[in-house]
Design a protein around this motif. Structure first.
Motif, PDB file in Angstrom:
ATOM      1  N   ARG A  29       0.938  -1.179   0.049  1.00  0.00           N
ATOM      2  CA  ARG A  29      -0.148  -0.034  -0.055  1.00  0.00           C
ATOM      3  C   ARG A  29       0.729   1.266   0.047  1.00  0.00           C
ATOM      4  O   ARG A  29       0.683   2.150  -0.658  1.00  0.00           O
ATOM      5  CB  ARG A  29      -0.945   0.198   1.068  1.00  0.00           C
ATOM      6  CG  ARG A  29      -1.815   1.322   1.344  1.00  0.00           C
ATOM      7  CD  ARG A  29      -2.607   1.265   2.593  1.00  0.00           C
ATOM      8  NE  ARG A  29      -1.847   1.512   3.654  1.00  0.00           N
ATOM      9  CZ  ARG A  29      -1.232   2.403   4.148  1.00  0.00           C
ATOM     10  NH1 ARG A  29      -1.099   3.693   3.507  1.00  0.00           N
ATOM     11  NH2 ARG A  29      -0.564   2.574   5.151  1.00  0.00           N
ATOM     12  N   LEU A  30       2.002   1.417   0.796  1.00  0.00           N
ATOM     13  CA  LEU A  30       2.797   2.366   0.712  1.00  0.00           C
ATOM     14  C   LEU A  30       3.626   2.784  -0.288  1.00  0.00           C
ATOM     15  O   LEU A  30       3.663   3.857  -0.884  1.00  0.00           O
ATOM     16  CB  LEU A  30       3.771   2.227   2.009  1.00  0.00           C
ATOM     17  CG  LEU A  30       3.373   2.543   3.515  1.00  0.00           C
ATOM     18  CD1 LEU A  30       4.177   1.767   4.550  1.00  0.00           C
ATOM     19  CD2 LEU A  30       2.854   4.008   3.637  1.00  0.00           C
ATOM     20  N   LEU A  31       4.088   1.689  -1.098  1.00  0.00           N
ATOM     21  CA  LEU A  31       4.594   1.850  -2.467  1.00  0.00           C
ATOM     22  C   LEU A  31       3.588   2.315  -3.484  1.00  0.00           C
ATOM     23  O   LEU A  31       4.020   3.057  -4.216  1.00  0.00           O
ATOM     24  CB  LEU A  31       5.120   0.315  -2.907  1.00  0.00           C
ATOM     25  CG  LEU A  31       6.466  -0.121  -2.116  1.00  0.00           C
ATOM     26  CD1 LEU A  31       6.683  -1.488  -2.310  1.00  0.00           C
ATOM     27  CD2 LEU A  31       7.554   0.705  -2.108  1.00  0.00           C
ATOM     28  N   ASN A  32       2.195   1.947  -3.203  1.00  0.00           N
ATOM     29  CA  ASN A  32       1.348   2.562  -4.278  1.00  0.00           C
ATOM     30  C   ASN A  32       1.129   3.922  -3.932  1.00  0.00           C
ATOM     31  O   ASN A  32       1.169   4.635  -4.914  1.00  0.00           O
ATOM     32  CB  ASN A  32       0.016   1.571  -4.170  1.00  0.00           C
ATOM     33  CG  ASN A  32       0.197   0.317  -5.009  1.00  0.00           C
ATOM     34  OD1 ASN A  32       1.029   0.049  -5.895  1.00  0.00           O
ATOM     35  ND2 ASN A  32      -0.674  -0.510  -4.454  1.00  0.00           N
ATOM     36  N   GLU A  33       1.100   4.299  -2.658  1.00  0.00           N
ATOM     37  CA  GLU A  33       1.088   5.820  -2.409  1.00  0.00           C
ATOM     38  C   GLU A  33       2.295   6.387  -2.672  1.00  0.00           C
ATOM     39  O   GLU A  33       1.989   7.616  -3.210  1.00  0.00           O
ATOM     40  CB  GLU A  33       0.797   5.546  -0.818  1.00  0.00           C
ATOM     41  CG  GLU A  33      -0.363   6.403  -0.158  1.00  0.00           C
ATOM     42  CD  GLU A  33      -0.464   6.512   1.170  1.00  0.00           C
ATOM     43  OE1 GLU A  33      -0.163   7.505   1.669  1.00  0.00           O
ATOM     44  OE2 GLU A  33      -0.884   5.425   1.793  1.00  0.00           O
ATOM     45  N   LEU A  34       3.328   5.994  -2.485  1.00  0.00           N
ATOM     46  CA  LEU A  34       4.481   6.676  -2.907  1.00  0.00           C
ATOM     47  C   LEU A  34       4.388   6.928  -4.593  1.00  0.00           C
ATOM     48  O   LEU A  34       4.818   8.174  -4.980  1.00  0.00           O
ATOM     49  CB  LEU A  34       5.685   5.834  -2.470  1.00  0.00           C
ATOM     50  CG  LEU A  34       7.091   6.513  -2.792  1.00  0.00           C
ATOM     51  CD1 LEU A  34       7.109   7.817  -1.789  1.00  0.00           C
ATOM     52  CD2 LEU A  34       8.077   5.537  -2.416  1.00  0.00           C
ATOM     53  N   GLN A  35       4.158   6.049  -5.095  1.00  0.00           N
ATOM     54  CA  GLN A  35       4.154   5.724  -6.634  1.00  0.00           C
ATOM     55  C   GLN A  35       3.075   7.018  -7.081  1.00  0.00           C
ATOM     56  O   GLN A  35       3.335   7.757  -8.015  1.00  0.00           O
ATOM     57  CB  GLN A  35       3.704   4.790  -7.295  1.00  0.00           C
ATOM     58  CG  GLN A  35       4.028   4.450  -8.564  1.00  0.00           C
ATOM     59  CD  GLN A  35       3.830   3.182  -9.190  1.00  0.00           C
ATOM     60  OE1 GLN A  35       3.108   2.163  -8.708  1.00  0.00           O
ATOM     61  NE2 GLN A  35       4.549   2.748 -10.256  1.00  0.00           N
ATOM     62  N   ALA A  36       2.051   7.190  -6.202  1.00  0.00           N
ATOM     63  CA  ALA A  36       0.927   8.042  -6.689  1.00  0.00           C
ATOM     64  C   ALA A  36       1.605   9.582  -6.392  1.00  0.00           C
ATOM     65  O   ALA A  36       1.051  10.471  -7.186  1.00  0.00           O
ATOM     66  CB  ALA A  36      -0.179   7.695  -6.003  1.00  0.00           C
ATOM     67  N   ASN A  37       2.347   9.774  -5.437  1.00  0.00           N
ATOM     68  CA  ASN A  37       2.910  11.084  -5.219  1.00  0.00           C
ATOM     69  C   ASN A  37       4.140  11.601  -5.989  1.00  0.00           C
ATOM     70  O   ASN A  37       4.617  12.711  -5.779  1.00  0.00           O
ATOM     71  CB  ASN A  37       3.172  11.021  -3.683  1.00  0.00           C
ATOM     72  CG  ASN A  37       1.917  11.231  -2.815  1.00  0.00           C
ATOM     73  OD1 ASN A  37       1.600  12.326  -2.688  1.00  0.00           O
ATOM     74  ND2 ASN A  37       1.362  10.258  -2.175  1.00  0.00           N
ATOM     75  N   ILE A  38       4.599  10.527  -6.619  1.00  0.00           N
ATOM     76  CA  ILE A  38       5.783  10.971  -7.470  1.00  0.00           C
ATOM     77  C   ILE A  38       5.536  11.192  -8.856  1.00  0.00           C
ATOM     78  O   ILE A  38       4.774  10.279  -9.536  1.00  0.00           O
ATOM     79  CB  ILE A  38       6.901   9.915  -7.363  1.00  0.00           C
ATOM     80  CG1 ILE A  38       7.225   9.522  -6.037  1.00  0.00           C
ATOM     81  CG2 ILE A  38       8.046  10.110  -8.478  1.00  0.00           C
ATOM     82  CD1 ILE A  38       8.238   8.509  -5.710  1.00  0.00           C
TER      83      ILE A  38
END
Length: 85
Positions: A29-38
Motif C-alpha cells: 500500500r505504501l509503495l502504491n501511495e509513494l508511486q501516486a505522489n511521484i
C-alpha cells in the motif's frame, strides 16, 4: 522439548506469520501511495513536488520494512527451533 513449549512456539510462529503478512500488505500500500505522489514529469514546476508526503510515506515505509525484516528473522528462528525447516 515439552508439549507446552512446542505449543507456545507454534502460537508465536502463527502470530509472527500473521503480523508479517499484515506488514507485507502495508508495504504494498505504501509503495502504491509513494508511486501516486511521484510525478516524474514536473519539468520546471518544482513547487508541484509533494516532498512532504513523499518523506512521510518513506519514513513509514522504512519502519514497516524494518519490522517485516525482524519478523521474517523471528519466523525463521522459530521454524528452526521447531525443526520444521
Amino acid at each position: 522439548m515439552g508439549n507446552q513449549y512446542i505449543m507456545q512456539l507454534r502460537i508465536q510462529l502463527s502470530g509472527a506469520k500473521k503480523e508479517f503478512k499484515e506488514h507485507k500488505i502495508k508495504i504494498a500500500r505504501l509503495l502504491n501511495e509513494l508511486q501516486a505522489n511521484i510525478n516524474p514529469f514536473f519539468g520546471d514546476d518544482v513547487e508541484s513536488i509533494n516532498a512532504e508526503a513523499i518523506e512521510q510515506i518513506g519514513d513509514e515505509l522504512l519502519k514497516c520494512r524494518d519490522k517485516a525484516v525482524e519478523l521474517q528473522s523471528q519466523i525463521k528462528e522459530i521454524t528452526k527451533d521447531l525443526g520444521d525447516e
